[in-house]
Motif scaffolding. Structure first.
Motif, mmCIF file in Angstrom:
data_model
loop_
_atom_site.group_PDB
_atom_site.id
_atom_site.type_symbol
_atom_site.label_atom_id
_atom_site.label_comp_id
_atom_site.label_asym_id
_atom_site.label_seq_id
_atom_site.Cartn_x
_atom_site.Cartn_y
_atom_site.Cartn_z
ATOM 1 N N TYR A 1 0.824 -1.212 0.000
ATOM 2 C CA TYR A 1 0.000 0.000 0.000
ATOM 3 C C TYR A 1 0.859 1.263 0.000
ATOM 4 C CZ TYR A 1 -3.878 3.096 1.345
ATOM 5 O OH TYR A 1 -4.827 4.088 1.387
ATOM 6 N N ARG A 2 2.075 1.148 0.482
ATOM 7 C CA ARG A 2 2.960 2.318 0.520
ATOM 8 C C ARG A 2 3.206 2.863 -0.886
ATOM 9 N NH1 ARG A 2 8.606 2.710 3.928
ATOM 10 N NH2 ARG A 2 8.900 4.956 3.704
ATOM 11 N N ASN A 3 3.312 1.977 -1.852
ATOM 12 C CA ASN A 3 3.541 2.408 -3.227
ATOM 13 C C ASN A 3 2.372 3.219 -3.780
ATOM 14 O OD1 ASN A 3 6.064 0.964 -3.543
ATOM 15 N ND2 ASN A 3 4.839 -0.909 -3.548
ATOM 16 N N VAL A 4 1.182 3.028 -3.191
ATOM 17 C CA VAL A 4 0.001 3.764 -3.634
ATOM 18 C C VAL A 4 -0.096 5.110 -2.933
ATOM 19 C CG1 VAL A 4 -2.523 3.731 -3.800
ATOM 20 C CG2 VAL A 4 -1.226 1.627 -4.159
ATOM 21 N N VAL A 5 0.017 5.119 -1.610
ATOM 22 C CA VAL A 5 -0.189 6.369 -0.871
ATOM 23 C C VAL A 5 0.872 7.411 -1.181
ATOM 24 C CG1 VAL A 5 -1.448 5.278 1.015
ATOM 25 C CG2 VAL A 5 1.033 5.502 1.172
ATOM 26 N N ASP A 6 2.022 6.987 -1.690
ATOM 27 C CA ASP A 6 3.083 7.943 -1.988
ATOM 28 C C ASP A 6 3.065 8.436 -3.435
ATOM 29 O OD1 ASP A 6 3.956 7.887 0.587
ATOM 30 O OD2 ASP A 6 5.624 6.516 0.249
ATOM 31 N N LEU A 7 2.064 8.031 -4.215
ATOM 32 C CA LEU A 7 1.941 8.573 -5.564
ATOM 33 C C LEU A 7 1.604 10.063 -5.501
ATOM 34 C CD1 LEU A 7 -0.046 5.718 -7.356
ATOM 35 C CD2 LEU A 7 2.369 6.300 -7.676
ATOM 36 N N VAL A 8 2.006 10.790 -6.519
ATOM 37 C CA VAL A 8 1.848 12.243 -6.511
ATOM 38 C C VAL A 8 0.377 12.641 -6.709
ATOM 39 C CG1 VAL A 8 2.177 12.531 -9.006
ATOM 40 C CG2 VAL A 8 2.842 14.368 -7.449
ATOM 41 N N GLU A 9 0.002 13.785 -6.159
ATOM 42 C CA GLU A 9 -1.299 14.414 -6.422
ATOM 43 C C GLU A 9 -1.078 15.929 -6.435
ATOM 44 O OE1 GLU A 9 -2.646 16.299 -3.900
ATOM 45 O OE2 GLU A 9 -1.207 15.668 -2.371
ATOM 46 N N HIS A 10 -2.018 16.669 -7.026
ATOM 47 C CA HIS A 10 -1.817 18.099 -7.229
ATOM 48 C C HIS A 10 -2.947 18.916 -6.594
ATOM 49 C CE1 HIS A 10 1.489 17.209 -9.906
ATOM 50 N NE2 HIS A 10 0.709 16.432 -10.643
ATOM 51 N N SER A 11 -3.270 18.587 -5.354
ATOM 52 C CA SER A 11 -4.366 19.282 -4.684
ATOM 53 C C SER A 11 -4.071 20.766 -4.458
ATOM 54 C CB SER A 11 -4.689 18.599 -3.351
ATOM 55 O OG SER A 11 -3.542 18.576 -2.510
ATOM 56 N N ARG A 12 -2.798 21.130 -4.308
ATOM 57 C CA ARG A 12 -2.457 22.522 -4.012
ATOM 58 C C ARG A 12 -2.773 23.454 -5.176
ATOM 59 N NH1 ARG A 12 0.184 23.169 0.655
ATOM 60 N NH2 ARG A 12 1.147 21.347 1.647
ATOM 61 N N THR A 13 -2.811 22.930 -6.379
ATOM 62 C CA THR A 13 -3.106 23.771 -7.541
ATOM 63 C C THR A 13 -4.534 23.588 -8.039
ATOM 64 O OG1 THR A 13 -2.275 22.060 -9.045
ATOM 65 C CG2 THR A 13 -0.692 23.709 -8.263
ATOM 66 N N MET A 14 -5.325 22.806 -7.321
ATOM 67 C CA MET A 14 -6.691 22.523 -7.757
ATOM 68 C C MET A 14 -7.648 23.594 -7.244
ATOM 69 S SD MET A 14 -8.623 18.848 -7.465
ATOM 70 C CE MET A 14 -7.400 18.079 -8.521
ATOM 71 N N PRO A 15 -8.589 24.060 -8.062
ATOM 72 C CA PRO A 15 -9.559 25.071 -7.623
ATOM 73 C C PRO A 15 -10.373 24.578 -6.434
ATOM 74 C CG PRO A 15 -9.636 24.792 -10.009
ATOM 75 C CD PRO A 15 -8.776 23.686 -9.474
ATOM 76 N N PRO A 16 -10.788 25.505 -5.525
ATOM 77 C CA PRO A 16 -11.536 25.107 -4.320
ATOM 78 C C PRO A 16 -12.837 24.367 -4.621
ATOM 79 C CG PRO A 16 -10.743 27.353 -4.123
ATOM 80 C CD PRO A 16 -10.450 26.933 -5.523
ATOM 81 N N ASP A 17 -13.538 24.735 -5.704
ATOM 82 C CA ASP A 17 -14.804 24.060 -5.981
ATOM 83 C C ASP A 17 -14.583 22.602 -6.376
ATOM 84 O OD1 ASP A 17 -13.598 24.978 -8.325
ATOM 85 O OD2 ASP A 17 -15.492 24.945 -9.425
#
Length: 772
Positions: A375-391
């Protein structure tokens, strides 16, 4: 605190409801509070604090109830009767469809399921599907097939084994059939002797066949993709010759620790979690995505269908026990279904045990995370929430809350034991902190999937080719059948000119090198936009939108690179050297500039030679081509050929030889010529097509491979029509060898298309002279 008062409309979709809720949250200032929430768990908490929102979500869960997908013995019996009528008329394929639906609808308890399996086995036998027939016979017996009819199944099983060349099991089955005659009540001695003699005759015949058969056809070698044992500790499913490096600018990436050869398999990875697309439910296994012929049903619902009992059991244990009877709800949330599936396959107990090792804000692993935990290989995948619009964050967080509520209210996911029913025991005490933790993970996975989800494809005949049995030319296409998360392969960075190609064996991802890579060189995947298939601006826009980065590969860094490649396939013909003269409108589009001179020079000789007649020829050629298409649709192939030939004459007069319009004309012309039986002319048209496709997509591209397979079909038709010509047979052999090399590179020797070409090669070798 804001409030939600509107009731969801039954006709609303989930995205429409989310848009409505997000607009209300924006008006009431809730989005600002959500933006300030730190961490995924806190964002889900903030969303559930909105007054009335939980009530809205409970309503949505109720609206998506799937009582319509329950089992029915009456329906199963009626469908089986329809199948019997078809079977009596020797419509085996028609009977199979009704028997299959009877299998799907039949309750696990009662006689209908065993009868449906038994009757379907008969249709399968007559259709030559002997392995499927054997599986149905086993299932019919397992589900208590009537004792007085059991001898028929044992006899049919023996006949299947004979057809498969397995004579010892055949004799054992025939012996069981004779013994089963004793289970028939009130069977007269005369009738028993008659049935026994018939079965004994089949047994004797099988012995005779076994003595005359010298050898059995061998299974194709390498029909199963390779796996790597032990697996690479840093890259699931990868060969040990790869490793992960880290860079402050581009993050993690994959490099070769030793030289990589063309065709080498670099990844053979099963997904951590995946979901089958809804439109594939009736044709593919719900668990492994293998295409089936005689599906096995879920024992509780009529939607999930499987290729085997093993897949059904694995599916139930891992996730389907939490989804059965609620798939409409999960279909409504789109990609979020895969986030739920990721949580389900990990398991509640495992997640709670791992909780202390998470960074509680980012929900990423810490140095204390257990080594070797997949599961560690999954949870450490990248995501871009900081650049995502609030809505958008609001909508994802609301969906995460919906799915967490669903798990707690409608499943036993949060219980410590295995599922005993479809509803959670109301007395079960679920810690609120645990609920929030699961909701936070659900949100994180959704955001990861935006840039890490992989489409699973299969290659098969186009819909038109499948429906037109008289079509002499093979037409294939790539179809998306599922969505998955492959943590290992996700580590590869993108290039519009990748070093690898992806293919699939059911749900297994196979990554093969299509160009050599030196030791220490980076392994590049293609995330979709390819420099030969997509324009530069399209590639840059798509990659920035979905993956939040700007591609800096050589083909994207140079604004004019697209024009030098794609411009040739939309160019006029130079009257001086027959080279390409740019189409100024296309040139401006490809380079994203508007300051080009109206009369651009030839890209080969540098002369500016273009006539006004060429512009008129573009419209004349299009008009003739459209008329040909209309005639072909009416199956007036003779008229279509005439129109296509006129169009080709006009287009070749004014357009560059590799122009896409010339390619489409030649392709349509070849197809109509084949339909008329003019295989020699069709072969000549296809030969020209292959030359253009090679220039457009590359000499070893899969597009060229598919064109070569089409060409082989035409040459086979030519031989069948005109008799054996050694030169044609030799040309066919050369074409098949080249197609085989390309398909081997892209798909591997386990792929059905490669194996079909190999079978063709075997047949051609019989036609060639012995000294060839």
């Amino acid at each position: 605190m804001s409030s939600v008062n509107e009731n969801a409309s039954p006709a609303q979709t989930w995205p429409e409801l989310l848009d409505q809720l997000a607009a209300k949250a924006k008006r009431e200032g809730t989005l600002k509070a959500l933006s300030s929430a730190e961490g995924f768990t806190e964002k889900v908490r903030r969303v559930q604090e909105i007054n009335g929102l939980r009530r809205k979500l409970v309503s949505w869960i109720s609206q998506c109830s799937e009582s319509a997908y329950g089992k029915s013995g009456g329906t199963a019996s009626r469908l089986r009767d329809e199948g019997n009528l078809k079977f009596k008329r020797n419509d085996n394929l028609g009977s199979l469809k009704f028997y299959t639906e009877s299998v799907i609808c039949a309750p696990a308890l009662g006689p209908e399921l065993s009868l449906a399996f038994g009757n379907r086995s008969a249709a399968l036998y007559h259709l030559g599907r002997y392995q499927d027939c054997l599986q149905d016979i086993e299932l019919a017996l397992k589900h208590r097939y009537p004792k007085n009819l059991e001898f028929k199944l044992h006899q049919r099983r023996g006949q299947c084994f004979v057809k498969l060349g397995e004579f010892d099991p055949a004799k054992a089955a025939f012996d069981l059939a004779i013994q089963a005659l004793d289970l028939i009540p009130k069977l007269t001695p005369e009738k028993r002797d008659s049935l026994s003699r018939d079965i004994q005759a089949l047994s004797v015949e099988s012995v005779s066949i076994s003595k005359s058969q010298t050898s059995l056809p061998e299974a194709w070698p390498g029909s199963i993709p390779p796996t790597f044992e032990p697996t690479n500790p840093d890259l699931p499913g990868a060969t040990s010759s790869l490793s992960v490096k880290r860079d402050p600018e581009k993050g993690r990436f994959v490099v070769a620790d030793e030289e990589v050869a063309v065709g080498q398999v670099l990844f053979s990875e099963l997904p951590y979690a995946s979901i089958l697309l809804l439109d594939q439910y009736s044709t593919h296994c719900h668990h492994c995505y293998k295409r089936f012929y005689a599906p096995i049903p879920c024992l509780k619902c009529t939607q999930a269908r499987y290729c085997s009992e093993d897949c059904r059991t694995d599916s139930w244990d891992q996730y389907h026990q939490h989804e059965c009877a609620h798939l409409d709800l999960l279909h409504s949330v789109g990609i979020a279904h895969l986030a739920l599936r990721t949580v389900e396959v990990t398991g509640y107990n495992n997640l709670i045990n791992l909780k202390p090792f998470f960074n509680q804000i980012t929900l990423s692993s810490t140095s204390l995370f257990p080594s070797g935990e997949p599961y560690r290989n999954v949870v450490d995948l990248v995501e871009h929430s900081r650049t995502m619009p609030p809505d958008e964050i609001f909508q994802y967080a609301t969906t995460a809350l919906l799915l967490t509520m669903y798990l707690s209210q409608r499943t036993s996911f949060f219980s410590s034991g295995s599922m005993s029913g479809l509803k959670l025991d109301p007395s079960l005490d679920v810690n609120e902190d645990s609920l929030d933790f699961i909701g936070g993970l659900m949100l994180k996975h959704m955001l990861q999937l935006v840039c890490n989800a992989s489409a699973i494809y299969e290659v098969g005949p186009t819909k038109e080719a499948s429906e037109d049995l008289n079509n002499a030319v093979s037409e294939t296409e790539q179809r998306r059948i599922a969505t998955a998360i492959y943590p290992g392969a996700s580590m590869m960075n993108h290039s519009c000119d990748p070093t690898v190609i992806n293919s699939f064996f059911n749900n297994r991802l196979i990554v093969r090198a299509i160009m050599p890579v030196a030791k220490g060189g980076e392994i590049f995947n293609c995330y979709g936009p390819h420099f030969r298939r997509h324009l530069r601006q399209e590639r840059l826009t798509d990659l920035q939108s979905q993956y939040n980065f700007t591609c800096r590969c050589s083909h994207c860094a140079d604004p004019k690179a697209d024009f030098r490649l794609h411009g040739r396939f939309a160019a006029f013909k130079c009257s001086n050297c027959d080279g390409p003269i740019p189409d100024i409108l296309k040139e401006a589009e490809l380079t994203n500039q508007e300051d080009w001179h109206a009369n651009q020079p030839c890209m080969d000789c540098g002369q500016a030679r273009r006539s006004s007649q060429q512009i008129g020829d573009v419209f004349l050629g299009l008009d003739l081509f459209n008329k040909g298409q209309e005639m072909a649709a009416r199956q007036d192939f003779s008229g279509a050929i005439h129109s296509f030939q006129k169009s080709l004459e006009v287009r070749e007069r004014s357009l560059y030889k590799n122009h896409k319009d010339i390619l489409e004309t030649l392709d349509s012309l070849a197809k109509c010529q084949a339909m008329m039986g003019n295989f020699s002319q069709s072969a000549e048209s296809l030969r020209k097509c292959i030359s253009i496709v090679e220039n457009r997509y590359g000499a070893v591209s899969i597009e060229v491979g598919h064109e070569l397979v089409k060409f082989s079909d035409i040459l086979e038709g030519q031989i069948a029509d005109n008799g054996l010509n050694p030169k044609t047979a030799e040309a066919l052999e050369a074409i098949l060898k080249r197609a085989s090399e390309i398909l081997l590179l892209h798909y591997g020797n386990w792929h059905h298309e490669f194996q079909e070409v190999q079978e063709k090669l075997k047949q051609v070798s019989i036609l060639l002279p012995p000294n060839k």
